[in-house]
Design a protein around this motif. Sequence first.
Motif, PDB file in Angstrom:
ATOM      1  N   ARG A   1      39.180  -9.021  56.679  1.00 55.80           N
ATOM      2  CA  ARG A   1      40.081 -10.128  57.007  1.00 55.80           C
ATOM      3  C   ARG A   1      39.426 -11.471  56.701  1.00 55.80           C
ATOM      4  NH1 ARG A   1      41.987 -11.276  62.992  1.00 55.80           N
ATOM      5  NH2 ARG A   1      40.150 -12.581  62.889  1.00 55.80           N
ATOM      6  N   ALA A   2      38.134 -11.603  57.005  1.00 54.24           N
ATOM      7  CA  ALA A   2      37.417 -12.834  56.693  1.00 54.24           C
ATOM      8  C   ALA A   2      37.361 -13.052  55.185  1.00 54.24           C
ATOM      9  CB  ALA A   2      36.006 -12.788  57.279  1.00 54.24           C
TER      10      ALA A   2
ATOM     11  N   PHE B   1      33.627 -18.200  52.899  1.00 50.80           N
ATOM     12  CA  PHE B   1      33.407 -16.869  53.465  1.00 50.80           C
ATOM     13  C   PHE B   1      32.411 -16.925  54.616  1.00 50.80           C
ATOM     14  CE2 PHE B   1      31.170 -12.736  53.513  1.00 50.80           C
ATOM     15  CZ  PHE B   1      32.238 -11.965  53.921  1.00 50.80           C
ATOM     16  N   GLU B   2      31.340 -17.697  54.455  1.00 51.50           N
ATOM     17  CA  GLU B   2      30.365 -17.825  55.544  1.00 51.50           C
ATOM     18  C   GLU B   2      31.016 -18.433  56.782  1.00 51.50           C
ATOM     19  OE1 GLU B   2      27.253 -16.717  55.892  1.00 51.50           O
ATOM     20  OE2 GLU B   2      27.466 -15.754  53.940  1.00 51.50           O
ATOM     21  N   GLU B   3      31.879 -19.411  56.598  1.00 50.84           N
ATOM     22  CA  GLU B   3      32.580 -20.021  57.739  1.00 50.84           C
ATOM     23  C   GLU B   3      33.483 -19.009  58.438  1.00 50.84           C
ATOM     24  OE1 GLU B   3      32.259 -23.111  59.145  1.00 50.84           O
ATOM     25  OE2 GLU B   3      30.518 -23.191  57.813  1.00 50.84           O
ATOM     26  N   GLU B   4      34.202 -18.213  57.673  1.00 48.51           N
ATOM     27  CA  GLU B   4      35.073 -17.196  58.265  1.00 48.51           C
ATOM     28  C   GLU B   4      34.255 -16.075  58.901  1.00 48.51           C
ATOM     29  OE1 GLU B   4      38.357 -17.154  58.727  1.00 48.51           O
ATOM     30  OE2 GLU B   4      38.447 -19.161  57.858  1.00 48.51           O
TER      31      GLU B   4
ATOM     32  N   LEU C   1      42.007 -19.304  50.957  1.00 49.61           N
ATOM     33  CA  LEU C   1      41.638 -20.715  51.017  1.00 49.61           C
ATOM     34  C   LEU C   1      41.047 -21.182  49.696  1.00 49.61           C
ATOM     35  CD1 LEU C   1      40.066 -20.897  54.572  1.00 49.61           C
ATOM     36  CD2 LEU C   1      42.174 -21.977  53.819  1.00 49.61           C
ATOM     37  N   ASN C   2      40.205 -20.367  49.092  1.00 53.80           N
ATOM     38  CA  ASN C   2      39.612 -20.725  47.812  1.00 53.80           C
ATOM     39  C   ASN C   2      40.684 -20.830  46.734  1.00 53.80           C
ATOM     40  OD1 ASN C   2      37.356 -21.346  46.205  1.00 53.80           O
ATOM     41  ND2 ASN C   2      37.324 -19.258  45.412  1.00 53.80           N
ATOM     42  N   ASN C   3      41.659 -19.955  46.763  1.00 52.89           N
ATOM     43  CA  ASN C   3      42.751 -20.008  45.790  1.00 52.89           C
ATOM     44  C   ASN C   3      43.576 -21.276  45.975  1.00 52.89           C
ATOM     45  OD1 ASN C   3      44.319 -19.028  43.653  1.00 52.89           O
ATOM     46  ND2 ASN C   3      45.808 -18.200  45.088  1.00 52.89           N
ATOM     47  N   MET C   4      43.839 -21.660  47.226  1.00 59.34           N
ATOM     48  CA  MET C   4      44.586 -22.895  47.464  1.00 59.34           C
ATOM     49  C   MET C   4      43.814 -24.104  46.955  1.00 59.34           C
ATOM     50  SD  MET C   4      46.631 -22.410  51.090  1.00 59.34           S
ATOM     51  CE  MET C   4      45.202 -22.679  52.077  1.00 59.34           C
ATOM     52  N   ILE C   5      42.512 -24.120  47.170  1.00 57.22           N
ATOM     53  CA  ILE C   5      41.688 -25.224  46.674  1.00 57.22           C
ATOM     54  C   ILE C   5      41.711 -25.256  45.151  1.00 57.22           C
ATOM     55  CG2 ILE C   5      39.298 -26.028  46.457  1.00 57.22           C
ATOM     56  CD1 ILE C   5      38.892 -25.012  49.349  1.00 57.22           C
ATOM     57  N   PHE C   6      41.603 -24.093  44.533  1.00 57.95           N
ATOM     58  CA  PHE C   6      41.634 -24.011  43.069  1.00 57.95           C
ATOM     59  C   PHE C   6      42.959 -24.515  42.522  1.00 57.95           C
ATOM     60  CE2 PHE C   6      42.975 -21.491  39.377  1.00 57.95           C
ATOM     61  CZ  PHE C   6      42.034 -21.923  38.443  1.00 57.95           C
ATOM     62  N   LEU C   7      44.071 -24.070  43.114  1.00 59.84           N
ATOM     63  CA  LEU C   7      45.383 -24.496  42.632  1.00 59.84           C
ATOM     64  C   LEU C   7      45.597 -25.991  42.836  1.00 59.84           C
ATOM     65  CD1 LEU C   7      47.611 -21.505  43.779  1.00 59.84           C
ATOM     66  CD2 LEU C   7      46.813 -22.036  41.467  1.00 59.84           C
TER      67      LEU C   7
END
Length: 139
Positions: free
Chosen positions: A105-106, A13-16, A113-119
């Motif tokens: 949006r961020a 989130f900080e990056e976005e 992205l976090n969900n993709m990493i988790f999956l």
Amino acid sequence: MRLENDKEFNFLFEEEYKKIPWIFRWSQKRFIGALIFMGVCFVAAMIFLGLFNDSAEYVTLPSFGGYEMGFNDYNYAFLIAMIICFAVIAVMAAWMVLSKLLENRAFKKATELNNMIFLTERHRVEMEWQKWKMENRDY
């Protein structure tokens, strides 16, 4: 918005959030200051509206056929000032809404992205578990 237990999400989130231009990032003090400024502009617009109505001067025209005709002549500088005040309020409100949309949006991108990493991590652990089960079978 920070989630205390999810460090990966906070990092994403900080990056976005850093990608949002600084002019669209609102702190709480800045937001309250903008609301106060909008309130002052609204009060000024109402004052200008009252001054506009009070500036009316009845102008009579030469009578035609025994009827007295006339109209109200206003000082339109007050009307222009009122319109400018409302325009400032509208622009600031649009600015705030756009800022909120960019922040949402961020947040959405960081969540995806976090969900993709988790999956991906869950799939990797599942594959390791399946591999371990295949290697440690009792026949």
